[in-house]
Design a protein around this motif. Structure first.
Motif, short mmCIF file in Angstrom:
data_model
loop_
_atom_site.label_atom_id
_atom_site.label_comp_id
_atom_site.label_asym_id
_atom_site.label_seq_id
_atom_site.Cartn_x
_atom_site.Cartn_y
_atom_site.Cartn_z
N UNK A 131 11.78 20.93 -7.78
CA UNK A 131 13.13 21.49 -7.64
C UNK A 131 13.34 22.89 -8.18
N UNK A 132 12.50 23.33 -9.08
CA UNK A 132 12.74 24.62 -9.74
C UNK A 132 11.93 25.74 -9.09
N UNK A 133 12.45 26.94 -9.20
CA UNK A 133 11.65 28.13 -8.92
C UNK A 133 10.94 28.46 -10.22
N UNK A 135 7.32 36.34 -22.52
CA UNK A 135 8.62 35.70 -22.28
C UNK A 135 9.63 36.73 -21.78
N UNK A 136 9.62 37.92 -22.36
CA UNK A 136 10.53 38.98 -21.91
C UNK A 136 10.24 39.36 -20.47
N UNK A 137 8.98 39.49 -20.11
CA UNK A 137 8.62 39.82 -18.73
C UNK A 137 9.09 38.74 -17.77
N UNK A 138 8.87 37.47 -18.12
CA UNK A 138 9.32 36.38 -17.26
C UNK A 138 10.84 36.37 -17.12
N UNK A 139 11.54 36.61 -18.21
CA UNK A 139 13.01 36.64 -18.16
C UNK A 139 13.48 37.78 -17.27
N UNK A 140 12.88 38.94 -17.36
CA UNK A 140 13.25 40.07 -16.49
C UNK A 140 13.00 39.73 -15.02
N UNK A 141 11.89 39.05 -14.75
CA UNK A 141 11.59 38.64 -13.37
C UNK A 141 12.67 37.69 -12.86
N UNK A 142 13.09 36.76 -13.70
CA UNK A 142 14.12 35.79 -13.31
C UNK A 142 15.46 36.49 -13.07
N UNK A 171 -3.98 32.28 -17.26
CA UNK A 171 -5.20 32.86 -17.78
C UNK A 171 -6.31 32.03 -17.15
N UNK A 172 -7.12 32.66 -16.33
CA UNK A 172 -8.06 31.94 -15.46
C UNK A 172 -7.22 30.97 -14.62
N UNK A 173 -7.49 29.69 -14.69
CA UNK A 173 -6.73 28.72 -13.90
C UNK A 173 -5.79 27.89 -14.78
N UNK A 174 -5.54 28.38 -16.00
CA UNK A 174 -4.70 27.65 -16.95
C UNK A 174 -3.32 28.28 -17.01
N UNK A 175 -2.31 27.45 -16.82
CA UNK A 175 -0.92 27.91 -16.93
C UNK A 175 -0.61 28.11 -18.41
N UNK A 176 -0.29 29.35 -18.81
CA UNK A 176 -0.06 29.66 -20.22
C UNK A 176 1.39 30.05 -20.51
N UNK A 177 2.18 30.27 -19.47
CA UNK A 177 3.60 30.57 -19.67
C UNK A 177 4.36 30.18 -18.41
N UNK A 178 5.61 29.77 -18.63
CA UNK A 178 6.41 29.26 -17.53
C UNK A 178 7.89 29.53 -17.79
N UNK A 179 8.56 30.06 -16.80
CA UNK A 179 10.02 30.10 -16.79
C UNK A 179 10.44 29.38 -15.51
N UNK A 180 11.21 28.31 -15.68
CA UNK A 180 11.66 27.51 -14.53
C UNK A 180 13.18 27.66 -14.43
#
Length: 146
Positions: free
Chosen positions: A47-49, A91-98, A55-64
Motif C-alpha cells: 500500500x505504501x510508496x 533520512x534528510x535525503x529521503x524526507x526531501x524526496x518524499x 547497500x548492495x542488495x540490502x535495504x538500509x533505509x526506508x521512508x514509506x
C-alpha cells in the motif's frame, strides 16, 4: 554515500521485513511493541510508496508514505535507517524526496505520528519544518507544502 543506491518502490516484502527487524530497537519504544513487523512489512509493500536506500542488495533505509489524493495529503508511516548508516544525512535525503513527491502530486500537506517518547524523531521533524498539531500519547506533526 557512494556505496549506496537510492530507489523508489524497488524493495520486495522480505527486504522490508529484514530491514524492519534490523531497525526495531532504534525506535523508541521498539517498533515491535506497537506493530506486528511481519504484517506491517506486508502492508508497506502493498500500500505504501517507498523511498529506499540499498547497500548492495540490502535495504538500509526506508521512508514509506501513503497518499490520499482525495484529502490532498500524504502520511509518513515509517522513516528508518539502519544504525550503521545513521548520521550520514540519509533520512534528510529521503524526507526531501518524499516532500518533492508530494509537491509533484499536488498535495497540500504531509502528516505523521510520533510516539511522545521518541525525542530523536520529534526533533528531526521539527528541524525540517514540521509543526506539532495534536498531542496525546502520540504527537501528530504536519508539513505544509508550499
Amino acid at each position: 554515500m557512494d556505496d549506496l543506491s537510492f530507489s523508489f518502490n524497488q524493495s520486495d516484502v522480505n527486504q522490508i521485513k529484514t530491514h524492519l527487524h534490523d531497525v526495531n530497537t532504534s525506535f523508541d519504544p521498539k517498533l515491535e511493541s506497537y506493530v506486528d513487523i511481519e504484517l506491517y512489512a506486508d502492508k508497506l509493500y502493498k500500500l505504501a510508496n517507498r523511498f529506499e536506500v540499498f547497500s548492495d542488495n540490502t535495504l538500509v533505509a526506508l521512508l514509506a508514505i501513503y497518499i490520499n489524493k482525495d484529502e490532498g495529503n500524504a502520511f509518513i508511516t515509517n522513516l528508518s535507517v539502519s544504525e550503521q548508516y545513521a548520521r550520514r544525512g540519509i533520512a534528510t535525503t529521503l524526507l526531501r524526496q518524499a516532500i518533492d513527491y508530494a509537491k509533484h502530486n499536488e498535495l497540500n500537506k504531509i502528516l505523521l505520528e510520533v510516539k511522545v517518547e521518541n525525542k530523536r524523531a520529534i526533533n528531526f521533524y521539527l528541524k525540517h519544518n514540521f509543526s506539532i498539531i495534536k498531542e496525546y500519547d502520540k504527537l501528530t506533526l504536519e508539513y505544509i507544502i508550499k
